[in-house]
Design a protein around this motif. Structure first.
Motif, PDB file in Angstrom:
ATOM      1  N   GLN A 128       0.825  -1.205   0.000  1.00  0.00           N
ATOM      2  CA  GLN A 128       0.000   0.000   0.000  1.00  0.00           C
ATOM      3  C   GLN A 128       0.862   1.258   0.000  1.00  0.00           C
ATOM      4  OE1 GLN A 128      -3.276  -0.206  -0.374  1.00  0.00           O
ATOM      5  NE2 GLN A 128      -3.186  -2.446  -0.296  1.00  0.00           N
ATOM      6  N   LEU A 129       0.232   2.405  -0.244  1.00  0.00           N
ATOM      7  CA  LEU A 129       0.927   3.682  -0.183  1.00  0.00           C
ATOM      8  C   LEU A 129       1.556   3.868   1.193  1.00  0.00           C
ATOM      9  CD1 LEU A 129      -1.598   6.061  -1.982  1.00  0.00           C
ATOM     10  CD2 LEU A 129       0.262   4.738  -2.959  1.00  0.00           C
ATOM     11  N   GLY A 130       2.784   4.366   1.226  1.00  0.00           N
ATOM     12  CA  GLY A 130       3.483   4.567   2.484  1.00  0.00           C
ATOM     13  C   GLY A 130       4.261   3.364   2.947  1.00  0.00           C
ATOM     14  N   ASP A 131       4.124   2.227   2.250  1.00  0.00           N
ATOM     15  CA  ASP A 131       4.918   1.045   2.583  1.00  0.00           C
ATOM     16  C   ASP A 131       6.338   1.200   2.041  1.00  0.00           C
ATOM     17  OD1 ASP A 131       2.846  -0.114   3.944  1.00  0.00           O
ATOM     18  OD2 ASP A 131       2.236  -1.434   2.307  1.00  0.00           O
ATOM     19  N   VAL A 132       7.191   0.254   2.370  1.00  0.00           N
ATOM     20  CA  VAL A 132       8.622   0.359   2.068  1.00  0.00           C
ATOM     21  C   VAL A 132       9.072  -0.862   1.283  1.00  0.00           C
ATOM     22  CG1 VAL A 132      10.938   0.464   3.097  1.00  0.00           C
ATOM     23  CG2 VAL A 132       9.057   1.772   4.109  1.00  0.00           C
ATOM     24  N   ALA A 133      10.054  -0.680   0.420  1.00  0.00           N
ATOM     25  CA  ALA A 133      10.722  -1.795  -0.247  1.00  0.00           C
ATOM     26  C   ALA A 133      12.229  -1.580  -0.138  1.00  0.00           C
ATOM     27  CB  ALA A 133      10.301  -1.895  -1.707  1.00  0.00           C
ATOM     28  N   ILE A 134      12.973  -2.684   0.069  1.00  0.00           N
ATOM     29  CA  ILE A 134      14.429  -2.614   0.094  1.00  0.00           C
ATOM     30  C   ILE A 134      14.963  -3.663  -0.871  1.00  0.00           C
ATOM     31  CG2 ILE A 134      16.526  -2.705   1.472  1.00  0.00           C
ATOM     32  CD1 ILE A 134      14.953  -1.986   3.919  1.00  0.00           C
ATOM     33  N   PHE A 135      15.744  -3.217  -1.846  1.00  0.00           N
ATOM     34  CA  PHE A 135      16.293  -4.094  -2.869  1.00  0.00           C
ATOM     35  C   PHE A 135      17.690  -4.545  -2.476  1.00  0.00           C
ATOM     36  CE2 PHE A 135      12.922  -1.846  -4.842  1.00  0.00           C
ATOM     37  CZ  PHE A 135      12.441  -2.640  -5.865  1.00  0.00           C
ATOM     38  N   GLY A 136      18.069  -5.738  -2.924  1.00  0.00           N
ATOM     39  CA  GLY A 136      19.375  -6.257  -2.568  1.00  0.00           C
ATOM     40  C   GLY A 136      19.955  -7.164  -3.626  1.00  0.00           C
ATOM     41  N   ASN A 137      21.208  -7.564  -3.393  1.00  0.00           N
ATOM     42  CA  ASN A 137      21.892  -8.543  -4.230  1.00  0.00           C
ATOM     43  C   ASN A 137      22.821  -9.364  -3.342  1.00  0.00           C
ATOM     44  OD1 ASN A 137      24.019  -6.802  -3.697  1.00  0.00           O
ATOM     45  ND2 ASN A 137      24.148  -5.992  -5.764  1.00  0.00           N
ATOM     46  N   TRP A 138      23.852  -9.951  -3.928  1.00  0.00           N
ATOM     47  CA  TRP A 138      24.732 -10.826  -3.150  1.00  0.00           C
ATOM     48  C   TRP A 138      25.466 -10.086  -2.034  1.00  0.00           C
ATOM     49  CZ3 TRP A 138      30.183 -10.219  -3.429  1.00  0.00           C
ATOM     50  CH2 TRP A 138      30.613  -9.252  -4.333  1.00  0.00           C
ATOM     51  N   LEU A 139      25.491  -8.757  -2.081  1.00  0.00           N
ATOM     52  CA  LEU A 139      26.123  -7.969  -1.030  1.00  0.00           C
ATOM     53  C   LEU A 139      25.155  -7.644   0.107  1.00  0.00           C
ATOM     54  CD1 LEU A 139      28.228  -5.480  -3.173  1.00  0.00           C
ATOM     55  CD2 LEU A 139      29.074  -7.394  -1.815  1.00  0.00           C
ATOM     56  N   GLY A 140      23.884  -8.035  -0.038  1.00  0.00           N
ATOM     57  CA  GLY A 140      22.905  -7.770   1.006  1.00  0.00           C
ATOM     58  C   GLY A 140      21.911  -6.700   0.594  1.00  0.00           C
ATOM     59  N   LEU A 141      21.178  -6.175   1.570  1.00  0.00           N
ATOM     60  CA  LEU A 141      20.176  -5.134   1.322  1.00  0.00           C
ATOM     61  C   LEU A 141      20.883  -3.819   1.015  1.00  0.00           C
ATOM     62  CD1 LEU A 141      17.755  -6.082   4.220  1.00  0.00           C
ATOM     63  CD2 LEU A 141      17.336  -6.397   1.778  1.00  0.00           C
ATOM     64  N   ARG A 142      20.538  -3.204  -0.147  1.00  0.00           N
ATOM     65  CA  ARG A 142      21.350  -2.092  -0.628  1.00  0.00           C
ATOM     66  C   ARG A 142      20.589  -0.819  -0.981  1.00  0.00           C
ATOM     67  NH1 ARG A 142      26.674  -2.684   0.093  1.00  0.00           N
ATOM     68  NH2 ARG A 142      27.103  -1.481  -1.803  1.00  0.00           N
ATOM     69  N   HIS A 143      19.272  -0.913  -1.268  1.00  0.00           N
ATOM     70  CA  HIS A 143      18.589   0.303  -1.731  1.00  0.00           C
ATOM     71  C   HIS A 143      17.150   0.328  -1.230  1.00  0.00           C
ATOM     72  CE1 HIS A 143      17.948   3.862  -4.049  1.00  0.00           C
ATOM     73  NE2 HIS A 143      16.981   3.320  -4.758  1.00  0.00           N
ATOM     74  N   ALA A 144      16.820   1.364  -0.443  1.00  0.00           N
ATOM     75  CA  ALA A 144      15.496   1.504   0.157  1.00  0.00           C
ATOM     76  C   ALA A 144      14.675   2.548  -0.598  1.00  0.00           C
ATOM     77  CB  ALA A 144      15.622   1.911   1.627  1.00  0.00           C
ATOM     78  N   VAL A 145      13.380   2.258  -0.769  1.00  0.00           N
ATOM     79  CA  VAL A 145      12.454   3.176  -1.451  1.00  0.00           C
ATOM     80  C   VAL A 145      11.127   3.164  -0.700  1.00  0.00           C
ATOM     81  CG1 VAL A 145      13.527   2.817  -3.713  1.00  0.00           C
ATOM     82  CG2 VAL A 145      11.619   1.369  -3.014  1.00  0.00           C
ATOM     83  N   ILE A 146      10.304   4.168  -0.939  1.00  0.00           N
ATOM     84  CA  ILE A 146       8.984   4.218  -0.319  1.00  0.00           C
ATOM     85  C   ILE A 146       7.916   4.195  -1.410  1.00  0.00           C
ATOM     86  CG2 ILE A 146       8.921   6.759  -0.229  1.00  0.00           C
ATOM     87  CD1 ILE A 146       7.410   6.422   2.488  1.00  0.00           C
ATOM     88  N   VAL A 147       6.811   3.499  -1.158  1.00  0.00           N
ATOM     89  CA  VAL A 147       5.707   3.417  -2.118  1.00  0.00           C
ATOM     90  C   VAL A 147       4.949   4.748  -2.080  1.00  0.00           C
ATOM     91  CG1 VAL A 147       3.632   2.183  -2.804  1.00  0.00           C
ATOM     92  CG2 VAL A 147       5.528   0.931  -1.744  1.00  0.00           C
ATOM     93  N   SER A 148       5.014   5.495  -3.191  1.00  0.00           N
ATOM     94  CA  SER A 148       4.440   6.839  -3.207  1.00  0.00           C
ATOM     95  C   SER A 148       3.201   6.959  -4.094  1.00  0.00           C
ATOM     96  CB  SER A 148       5.496   7.847  -3.683  1.00  0.00           C
ATOM     97  OG  SER A 148       6.078   7.424  -4.902  1.00  0.00           O
ATOM     98  N   ALA A 149       2.930   5.956  -4.917  1.00  0.00           N
ATOM     99  CA  ALA A 149       1.746   5.967  -5.785  1.00  0.00           C
ATOM    100  C   ALA A 149       1.542   4.548  -6.308  1.00  0.00           C
ATOM    101  CB  ALA A 149       1.921   6.950  -6.941  1.00  0.00           C
TER     102      ALA A 149
END
Length: 353
Positions: A128-149
């Protein structure tokens, strides 16, 4: 007499020091940690903050330069009413600067519902809007974003720092990372995301929350694969480029431009580093389409890059650029270039008797 006064004075000083030590220790031991609850979270305020600061840095918070993604998402959560000082990893301004620590806060402290998928999966329908996602690879969790639309098909759009983007699709993130964790900040009982068994004719797995005693991370069954080419660039608002052009990656003019196809061209010099690559393309500089990652390339040789794309619209101006992906997920893009597809279909050649 003098000695007794000196002794008495030393005793008083020692008593004062001991009192200060006891008071300090008591405040540390007995003061409750800041309480945090998802029930206080207002996602609309978090999104308002994201829209205001997506391409700026708030001087009230510590800045992390080119690694500001988790810090920015933290600030959005704070604007939404969450107290991140409950985390031992919070910095002096109250935000969290590392993706791995933000993950701990969301899962352990906030008890968010978590889905973990490959980066080829569609986002879960429960996001839902306002939720969070964190993307990663073999180095671990690397990039955080927020659901804005969210798009009309239910898929989310994200806002993030470094590189600054507003309401962007999953596409370019998929090109840089191999998996993603989604965090739904629930306002109720702690839940675990589980995948129900899809019907034979279903194209996308259905995710159903289920109450549980403690929060866990559940791996959702692999839904149907989606690529950036399934999302049109027209759903995006104009925004800054995600990466700064660099001489090591150069976009060249496309060739063999036809009615609905073209060959995209570029040059990459890996600079002794393993590099993957892909092309972004679309009807504006927000792109919205991308090819699959190719490579890797290695060494100091200059590599000529070519990739044929199809399914284009006739008589349409397209933007494209070549993007290199380092092993740690960092993106380096060549400059934007444009081309226009042919207005008419070439006449079919006829063969005589």
């Amino acid at each position: 007499m003098t000695d007794s006064k000196a002794v008495a004075r030393w005793r008083r000083q020692i008593a004062v020091v001991l009192a200060i030590i006891v008071a300090t220790a008591s405040s540390v031991v007995f003061s409750p940690a800041p309480r945090v609850s998802a029930a206080t979270y207002n996602p609309l305020k978090a999104i308002q903050y994201a829209n205001q600061w997506w391409n700026k840095r708030n001087p009230k918070f510590q800045s992390y330069g080119v690694g500001d993604c988790a810090n920015f998402v933290s600030q959005c959560l704070i604007a939404g009413g969450l107290n991140l000082r409950a985390s031992s990893s919070a910095n002096r301004s109250g935000s969290i600067g590392e993706c791995v620590n933000l993950d701990v806060f969301l899962t352990k402290t906030l008890k968010a519902t978590v889905w973990k998928t490959s980066s080829r999966s569609r986002a879960p329908t429960g996001l839902q809007l306002g939720d969070v996602a964190i993307f990663g690879n073999w180095l671990g969790l690397r990039h955080a974003v927020i659901v804005s639309a969210k798009q009309s098909n239910g898929q989310p759009l994200f806002t993030a720092h470094t590189f600054d983007r507003k309401n962007t699709t999953l596409g370019w993130l998929f090109s840089a990372w191999t998996y993603v964790k989604y965090y739904h900040i629930v306002k109720g009982p702690i839940t675990v995301a589980v995948a129900s068994k899809p019907a034979a004719s279903a194209k996308t797995a259905v995710v159903t929350p289920k109450p549980a005693v403690s929060a866990k991370t559940a791996v959702v069954a692999e839904p149907a694969v989606t690529s950036r080419s399934s999302v049109h660039a027209a759903v995006l608002d104009p925004q800054l480029e995600s990466v700064k052009p660099a001489s090591l990656v150069t976009t060249l003019a496309p060739s063999l431009v036809m009615f609905t196809s073209a060959v995209l061209n570029g040059v990459i010099k890996p600079d002794s580093q393993l590099v993957l690559w892909f092309f972004e393309y679309g009807v504006s500089e927000t792109y919205g389409f991308a090819t699959n990652k190719q490579g890797p390339l290695l060494g100091n040789m200059t590599n000529d890059i070519h990739f044929a794309v199809t399914g284009l619209q006739p008589d349409t101006l397209y933007h494209t650029r070549l993007v290199g992906v380092a092993l740690d997920g960092r993106l380096t893009a060549g400059p934007d270039t444009t081309f226009r597809t042919a207005a008419t279909q070439p006449a079919a050649a006829t063969v005589g008797d």
